[in-house]
Motif scaffolding. Sequence first.
Motif, PDB file in Angstrom:
ATOM      1  N   LYS A  45      -7.230   7.653  -7.066  1.00  0.00           N
ATOM      2  CA  LYS A  45      -6.051   7.066  -6.428  1.00  0.00           C
ATOM      3  C   LYS A  45      -4.764   7.322  -7.207  1.00  0.00           C
ATOM      4  O   LYS A  45      -3.690   7.376  -6.617  1.00  0.00           O
ATOM      5  CB  LYS A  45      -6.236   5.554  -6.280  1.00  0.00           C
ATOM      6  CG  LYS A  45      -7.324   5.146  -5.303  1.00  0.00           C
ATOM      7  CD  LYS A  45      -7.502   3.649  -5.380  1.00  0.00           C
ATOM      8  CE  LYS A  45      -8.675   3.190  -4.533  1.00  0.00           C
ATOM      9  NZ  LYS A  45      -8.929   1.760  -4.710  1.00  0.00           N
TER      10      LYS A  45
ATOM     11  N   ASN B 237      -4.775  -1.091  -4.706  1.00  0.00           N
ATOM     12  CA  ASN B 237      -4.383  -1.580  -3.384  1.00  0.00           C
ATOM     13  C   ASN B 237      -4.087  -0.465  -2.392  1.00  0.00           C
ATOM     14  O   ASN B 237      -3.854  -0.742  -1.210  1.00  0.00           O
ATOM     15  CB  ASN B 237      -3.168  -2.488  -3.496  1.00  0.00           C
ATOM     16  CG  ASN B 237      -3.493  -3.816  -4.149  1.00  0.00           C
ATOM     17  OD1 ASN B 237      -4.646  -4.261  -4.122  1.00  0.00           O
ATOM     18  ND2 ASN B 237      -2.502  -4.435  -4.759  1.00  0.00           N
ATOM     19  N   LEU B 238      -4.082   0.780  -2.861  1.00  0.00           N
ATOM     20  CA  LEU B 238      -3.878   1.883  -1.920  1.00  0.00           C
ATOM     21  C   LEU B 238      -5.074   2.059  -0.995  1.00  0.00           C
ATOM     22  O   LEU B 238      -4.965   2.654   0.057  1.00  0.00           O
ATOM     23  CB  LEU B 238      -3.621   3.189  -2.679  1.00  0.00           C
ATOM     24  CG  LEU B 238      -2.277   3.288  -3.379  1.00  0.00           C
ATOM     25  CD1 LEU B 238      -2.182   4.598  -4.135  1.00  0.00           C
ATOM     26  CD2 LEU B 238      -1.137   3.192  -2.382  1.00  0.00           C
ATOM     27  N   GLY B 239      -6.237   1.530  -1.416  1.00  0.00           N
ATOM     28  CA  GLY B 239      -7.401   1.537  -0.536  1.00  0.00           C
ATOM     29  C   GLY B 239      -8.250   2.781  -0.639  1.00  0.00           C
ATOM     30  O   GLY B 239      -7.761   3.890  -0.588  1.00  0.00           O
TER      31      GLY B 239
ATOM     32  N   SER C 262       0.812  -1.219   0.000  1.00  0.00           N
ATOM     33  CA  SER C 262       0.000   0.000   0.000  1.00  0.00           C
ATOM     34  C   SER C 262       0.844   1.266   0.000  1.00  0.00           C
ATOM     35  O   SER C 262       0.450   2.287   0.564  1.00  0.00           O
ATOM     36  CB  SER C 262      -0.969   0.004   1.198  1.00  0.00           C
ATOM     37  OG  SER C 262      -1.825  -1.117   1.143  1.00  0.00           O
TER      38      SER C 262
END
Length: 297
Positions: free
Chosen positions: A279, A270-272, A185
């Motif tokens: 993102k 996947n950084l959320g 992340s």
Amino acid sequence: MLTDLTVTSLLLLLLAPQHTSFLIKPRSSPKPPTGFCHRPLTSLKSSTISQELSPIPNLDPSILNELSSQDYAIVPNFLTEEQVDAIIEDIHSLRSDDKFSVAGIGQDASNTINSSIRKTETMFIYPKLQFPTPALTFLYPTLSKLSSTLTSKFNLNLSPFLHEALYAYYPHGGYYKRHVDAVPSSASILRSFSFLIYLNKSWKPEDGGCLRLYTDVDDDSKYKDVEPTSGKLVIFKSDKLPHEVLETSAERLAVVGWFNREVTASDIGNLGGGDLVRKLPIFIASAVLVGVGVSML
């Protein structure tokens, strides 16, 4: 929809020389670790055959098998004495020209010099210098060949545009506490392999400055101490091995770097939180922060 190629292209527009490491909170005393290596020094034989700087070292298949099975590999005498001498001369010349800077920790506004965690000076050599020194003229193809070998062995998309490398100078009393080089992340997750090439001639155990590789993340008693002897290559998987540089009692010189894989759209995901378009700037900003030679706590 953004493709992996689009993501990579956008990242390359902003990417600068990089160095982000993620510190692991020490489990014991906050004091700098002792400089003495745990295992005794094994003498290395210096090459008696004079060679030009042009020959580029090869990695034996057995070394690649070790890297695959135990997540790290050590190659004594990867560089010849003459090649080491050329890089040492380069470092001293560049330091005398004030090209080195004290390495900090933290990210963005939190980036600070914290000598209780890290004490070293660095100079980034990637992106490639427009007018490379003789040492770099040899070093650049050496690192490119090493990257190509790893790409073939591990079937990875290592990107030559995302190589990171720097000259590292640890003064007397220098050290770098336990940390990892790639964390999920974050932009550093692109790092696949970390490497060090040591340049310390006439190194003695009392000089300290060993690299300590923790081979079990849950057990601090399981580690491998690597003596920073001249010409030695150490390579390990960036996301697998916490490590630290033990305190030095003499100057310690090295080439340090990372081979990064290509960025993908899934890295952004996947950084959320949020959609991909939102993102993407976050990930690019993280990569750029990696690029200015910072570390994240």
